[in-house]
Design an enzyme around this catalytic site. Structure first.
Site, PDB file in Angstrom:
ATOM      1  N   SER A 131       0.955  -1.211  -0.077  1.00 20.07           N
ATOM      2  CA  SER A 131       0.240  -0.289   0.020  1.00 20.07           C
ATOM      3  C   SER A 131       0.497   1.358   0.223  1.00 20.07           C
ATOM      4  CB  SER A 131      -1.321   0.012   1.305  1.00 20.07           C
ATOM      5  OG  SER A 131      -1.488   1.236   1.653  1.00 20.07           O
ATOM      6  N   TYR A 190      -1.958  -0.436  10.193  1.00 20.98           N
ATOM      7  CA  TYR A 190      -1.363  -0.996   9.266  1.00 20.98           C
ATOM      8  C   TYR A 190      -0.413  -0.832   7.916  1.00 20.98           C
ATOM      9  CZ  TYR A 190      -3.858  -0.946   3.653  1.00 20.98           C
ATOM     10  OH  TYR A 190      -4.339  -1.185   2.700  1.00 20.98           O
TER      11      TYR A 190
END
Ligand SMILES: NC(=O)c1ccc[n+]([C@@H]2O[C@H](COP(=O)([O-])OP(=O)(O)OC[C@H]3O[C@@H](n4cnc5c(N)ncnc54)[C@H](OP(=O)(O)O)[C@@H]3O)[C@@H](O)[C@H]2O)c1
Length: 262
Positions: A142, A155
């Protein structure tokens, strides 16, 4: 073309929705046989039907990737059913938008389990086979791995971990023909932004792209033997800008986060 996907066997995790479903159909259209896995059987069935139009031998299995000790047996089963695996696409992932004040050790470990430990376990289970078939290992990371966004410490850390793992693997596998690929999606319109137990997304200032925007960049990266791709591509310039002056970048992000919450 450095790597021809035609006739390859591609196992894709998290293929029941979003980026994984779109990639699965993209691989099938390229002539690869795809293996799909996730927890929701009904969603997998829909994606499998779309893939079988192009790749009739494609298959799907339900699996909970949080059950780490079951992943070696799952990998063996998927490999047997597909007749071997050339490309492993570690795409499944969960979000966690929560400021550090409301994180618990359990939340952080749950995120690491899906986003880091499960792709690592699958990699270890299939490594010899992928090496033997001169295959490819793909990791969906990501932009958060590199950009330290607000309220995403757990995350971002899980994605930074998988990026670091992938880059080191390419070094360790230097005497094989295996290539590693890392994908950095920006903001892509998927269920990820509607899952419970996350803070609202807020205004990122970045355009949300449809899942189809992922397909050609990811397949092209694999076919051209490129290490990584960001979608949209301009995120690559943002990464480079951050590393020229990390403190200034974090300062800018703090200003952005304050403006977001005011
Ligand atoms: N969307 C974005 O903007 C964005 C940005 C950066 C990175 N990413 C990354 O892209 C990847 C795909 O996400 P997405 O955006 O396409 O979201 P998504 O539509 O929510 O897809 C996530 C996939 O992971 C699967 N999954 C989650 N937990 C699982 C578990 N315990 N066992 C098995 N499968 C599991 C889900 O399937 P089931 O629920 O059926 O199990 C689903 O197929 C993720 O790694 C995500 O972190 C997305």
């Amino acid at each position: 073309m450095a790597y021809d996907l035609t006739g390859k066997h591609v196992l894709i995790t998290g293929a029941s929705s979003g980026i994984g479903a779109a990639l699965a159909e993209g691989f099938a259209k390229r002539g690869a046989t795809v293996g799909l896995c996730a927890r929701r059987a009904d969603k997998l069935d829909d994606v499998l039907a779309r893939c079988r139009v192009h790749a009739p031998d494609s298959q799907a299995w339900t699996v909970d990737l949080a059950d780490l000790d079951g992943l070696s047996a799952f990998a063996q089963r998927a490999s047997q059913d597909l007749g071997g695996i050339d490309v492993l696409v570690n795409n499944a992932g969960i979000p966690k938008r929560k400021k550090v004040f409301s994180l618990t050790p359990e939340i952080i470990e749950d995120v690491m389990r899906i986003n880091y430990f499960s792709p690592v376990r699958l990699t270890l289970a299939l490594l010899d086979e992928v090496i033997g078939r001169d295959g490819r290992l793909v990791y969906v990371s990501s932009v958060a791995a590199r950009l330290s966004p607000p309220a995403e410490s757990s995350y971002s850390a899980s994605k930074a971990a998988i990026s670091a793992w992938a880059e080191c693997l390419q070094v360790d596998l230097r005497d094989t023909k295996v290539k590693i690929h890392v994908v950095y999606p920006g903001v892509i319109d998927t269920e990820l932004f509607h899952l419970p137990d996350n803070d609202p997304l807020g205004n990122t200032g970045v355009e949300m792209l449809p899942v189809d925007a992922m397909v050609e960049p990811v397949l092209g990266m694999i076919e051209r033997d490129e290490l990584e791709v960001a979608v949209p591509e301009w995120f690559g310039d943002v990464f480079a800008g951050k590393y020229r002056d990390v403190a200034a970048f974090i300062g800018g992000t703090i200003e952005f986060a304050r403006a977001q919450s005011s």
